[in-house]
Design an enzyme around this catalytic site. Structure first.
Site, PDB file in Angstrom:
ATOM      1  N   ASP A  44       0.863  -1.187   0.000  1.00  0.00           N
ATOM      2  CA  ASP A  44       0.000   0.000   0.000  1.00  0.00           C
ATOM      3  C   ASP A  44       0.895   1.231   0.000  1.00  0.00           C
ATOM      4  O   ASP A  44       1.970   1.247   0.627  1.00  0.00           O
ATOM      5  CB  ASP A  44      -0.916   0.024   1.221  1.00  0.00           C
ATOM      6  CG  ASP A  44      -2.064   1.017   1.040  1.00  0.00           C
ATOM      7  OD1 ASP A  44      -2.329   1.404  -0.113  1.00  0.00           O
ATOM      8  OD2 ASP A  44      -2.674   1.399   2.043  1.00  0.00           O
ATOM      9  N   ASP A 402     -22.738  47.143  12.132  1.00  0.00           N
ATOM     10  CA  ASP A 402     -22.228  46.516  13.356  1.00  0.00           C
ATOM     11  C   ASP A 402     -22.558  47.393  14.556  1.00  0.00           C
ATOM     12  O   ASP A 402     -23.075  48.519  14.404  1.00  0.00           O
ATOM     13  CB  ASP A 402     -20.719  46.267  13.253  1.00  0.00           C
ATOM     14  CG  ASP A 402     -20.300  44.986  13.978  1.00  0.00           C
ATOM     15  OD1 ASP A 402     -20.793  44.751  15.103  1.00  0.00           O
ATOM     16  OD2 ASP A 402     -19.476  44.229  13.433  1.00  0.00           O
ATOM     17  N   GLY A 427     -25.654  49.769  14.619  1.00  0.00           N
ATOM     18  CA  GLY A 427     -26.933  49.193  15.009  1.00  0.00           C
ATOM     19  C   GLY A 427     -26.769  47.782  15.524  1.00  0.00           C
ATOM     20  O   GLY A 427     -25.677  47.198  15.480  1.00  0.00           O
ATOM     21  N   PHE A 429     -28.241  44.038  14.897  1.00  0.00           N
ATOM     22  CA  PHE A 429     -29.073  43.362  13.905  1.00  0.00           C
ATOM     23  C   PHE A 429     -30.171  42.491  14.516  1.00  0.00           C
ATOM     24  O   PHE A 429     -31.055  42.009  13.809  1.00  0.00           O
ATOM     25  CB  PHE A 429     -28.250  42.564  12.881  1.00  0.00           C
ATOM     26  CG  PHE A 429     -27.210  41.619  13.435  1.00  0.00           C
ATOM     27  CD1 PHE A 429     -27.534  40.626  14.356  1.00  0.00           C
ATOM     28  CD2 PHE A 429     -25.890  41.688  12.986  1.00  0.00           C
ATOM     29  CE1 PHE A 429     -26.590  39.735  14.823  1.00  0.00           C
ATOM     30  CE2 PHE A 429     -24.937  40.800  13.454  1.00  0.00           C
ATOM     31  CZ  PHE A 429     -25.289  39.822  14.377  1.00  0.00           C
ATOM     32  N   ARG A 444     -19.019  34.354   9.441  1.00  0.00           N
ATOM     33  CA  ARG A 444     -18.658  33.947  10.806  1.00  0.00           C
ATOM     34  C   ARG A 444     -19.646  34.520  11.834  1.00  0.00           C
ATOM     35  O   ARG A 444     -19.245  34.996  12.897  1.00  0.00           O
ATOM     36  CB  ARG A 444     -17.232  34.397  11.148  1.00  0.00           C
ATOM     37  CG  ARG A 444     -16.161  33.606  10.414  1.00  0.00           C
ATOM     38  CD  ARG A 444     -14.772  34.175  10.684  1.00  0.00           C
ATOM     39  NE  ARG A 444     -14.442  34.153  12.108  1.00  0.00           N
ATOM     40  CZ  ARG A 444     -13.858  33.132  12.748  1.00  0.00           C
ATOM     41  NH1 ARG A 444     -13.568  32.028  12.083  1.00  0.00           N
ATOM     42  NH2 ARG A 444     -13.571  33.211  14.030  1.00  0.00           N
TER      43      ARG A 444
END
Length: 535
Positions: A44, A402, A427, A429, A444
């Site tokens: 192998d 963000d 802000g 989310f 991410r």
């Protein structure tokens, strides 16, 4: 032929080749004219690089990952062979391995995909066949060519000679390991046919030791990065150890030990005269002014992640978030902890910026996004991905959305010649209204949050989208059977409120919110990508 005296000893015997490889069958068939004998030959071949074993690729993308890893580097091709000679109720065995070093040229994307599209890589260890089209990828080899094809014929014949002429054993020219130069004798044995001999595989032992010592390598990397070893040698290449010690204001003994460790890890090179220079790896990722610098991520890993994982055993036993073990705050909100003070927040932002700078180009160019004129990067942090999008798509305007405390510091990371097509909006989310866009980006983000939070966010994005709007999700996609990649599974050991998912799981999640998966890309970078379209 020269080997006929050896091969002719097999004449009249029944030979069984314990291998499905057509290449081994061809090599053996071409050198003997046999009836079938009383010998079993098993073999192998594996390809190894940087401690990893590359088997046959599962698909074209897997072949691309393998060949990209081999590009421009030297790797090992090792074939293990076992020969069993049966004599009535007794048997005699010899087993050995042969190693050949192979160096690939630097391969362009075009050459890689032309070769992959030929179909040749799919049934070959390491994804290439040196005896055919794969030969064009090879710069040089050191050792037996046929070993790379799949069977070390020369060494095999020598071992056959030992089997049939045991008195030659004392004069055997043993195998030489091409890496260390040390002699490696074959393993021989005699005994009843039902005896099973277990041999310790040296690659297995090497892999275990690498895993045990992995934390030392990480700490050496973090320490050298923190002490700015690579920045010093980038500005002043070719320094002796004593000069590096003075430049770092560190002890000579400690500095020399650190430099030697970095050389062994491939982070530095020691040149003639005992002077040190950065390796190509450190020049790309470990120097402050490199566009692909990961020094911010190194600092985050050293100062935050390292401390978290020192509590791993307790966290696993209790099923608690690692972050909760080291933080006085009793919150599952990772970002509330990370942004609890300016020093920690800036360190985290630098880490995310480094990841985005390295992984962003592969994500941005994984699909053709030119049909979208406006984009909104939710949780876009420093704006690295946004600036990459604006550069790749001149007609696109991008909004980075963000938290206010993040937007306040974003100017620290703005590239020269700021593009006015990139804007920042403060802000939350989860709580506030999302900016309007043709394309939303979640890089991410989803893996950090509970299922309830993920569904709430995706529902909000879905409501903001009109039919034809896009959603680009970038994460580490787990394999379907959750056996890899290790980067994603080790990240999951943080036992945070969220979880890692496969591409299929992300697809199902998005489809439940009215999106249709358009494309999936395993980029072979730090992050994968999935593009879906609102129904």
């Amino acid at each position: 032929m020269v080997l006929n005296p050896v091969i002719s000893k097999l004449s009249g015997k029944l030979v069984v080749l314990a291998s499905s490889s057509p290449r081994r069958l061809e090599i053996l068939t071409n050198v003997k004219h046999l009836k079938t004998p009383d010998i079993v030959i098993g073999a192998d071949t594996i390809v190894t690089i940087d401690g990893l074993i590359l088997e046959k690729p599962r698909d074209k993308q897997d072949a691309y990952r393998m060949l990209s890893r081999l590009s421009g580097k030297e790797h090992s091709v090792c074939t293990g062979v076992a020969i069993v000679l049966y004599e009535e109720t007794e048997y005699q065995t010899i087993d050995f391995y042969e190693e050949t070093r192979v160096k690939f040229a630097d391969l362009s994307e075009t050459m890689l995909w032309d070769y992959i599209d030929s179909g040749e890589p799919m049934d070959k260890a390491g994804g290439y066949g040196i005896q055919a089209l794969g030969g064009m990828l090879v710069e040089y080899i050191h050792g037996d060519f046929l070993n790379v094809v799949g069977f070390p014929l020369n060494r095999f014949c020598k071992q056959l000679d030992l089997l049939f002429n045991p008195e030659l054993a004392s004069n055997e020219v043993v195998h030489t390991d091409v890496r260390s130069g040390s002699a490696v004798p074959p393993v021989t044995s005699r005994g009843p046919m039902n005896l099973v001999i277990e041999k310790v595989h040296t690659d297995d032992l090497k892999r275990i030791i690498e895993l045990m010592d992995g934390f030392k390598a990480s700490k050496a990397l973090f320490t050298a990065s923190k002490m700015r070893v690579f920045d010093l040698l980038q500005k002043r290449p070719g320094l002796e150890g004593a000069e590096v010690a003075r430049g770092l204001q560190a002890s000579l003994k400690g500095t020399l030990c650190l430099l030697e460790a970095c050389v062994s890890l491939g982070l530095l090179e020691r040149k003639q005269g005992g002077v040190y220079e950065n390796s190509r790896l450190s020049q790309r990722f470990l120097v402050s002014d490199s566009p692909s610098s990961l020094l911010g991520y190194m600092a985050h890993s050293d100062e935050t992640v390292w401390k978290l994982f020192s509590h791993l055993e307790t966290s696993v036993r209790e099923g608690t978030n690692l972050q909760a073990k080291v933080s006085a705050q009793t919150t599952n909100d990772l970002f509330q902890v990370m942004y609890s003070d300016d020093e920690r927040k800036l360190r985290f932002m630098k880490a995310m910026h480094g990841i985005a700078e390295v992984a962003g180009p592969a994500v941005i160019t994984a699909f053709d996004l030119s049909r979208f004129k406006t984009a909104c990067d939710l949780g876009g942090c420093t704006g690295s991905m946004a600036h990459g999008l604006a550069k790749a798509y001149p007609r696109m305007s991008v909004t980075v959305y963000d938290l206010p405390s993040v937007v306040e510091l974003s100017g620290t990371f703005c590239p020269p010649g700021l593009d006015n097509r990139v804007s920042f909006v403060a802000g939350d989310f989860f709580k506030d209204r999302l900016p309007k866009a043709d394309l939303y980006i979640l890089a991410r983000i989803l893996h950090d949050w509970t299922d309830d939070k993920v569904h709430a966010l995706l529902s909000k994005i879905s409501d903001a989208c009109t039919p034809g709007c896009g959603l680009l999700v970038s994460e580490i996609f787990l394999d379907r059977d959750r056996t890899g990649p290790s980067q994603g599974l080790l990240q999951a050991l943080g036992l945070g409120p969220g979880k890692q998912r496969s591409a299929g799981e992300y697809g199902a999640l998005l489809e439940s919110h009215g999106f249709t998966v358009s494309h999936i890309a395993h980029t072979d970078s730090l992050l994968d990508a999935l593009l879906c379209i609102k129904d």
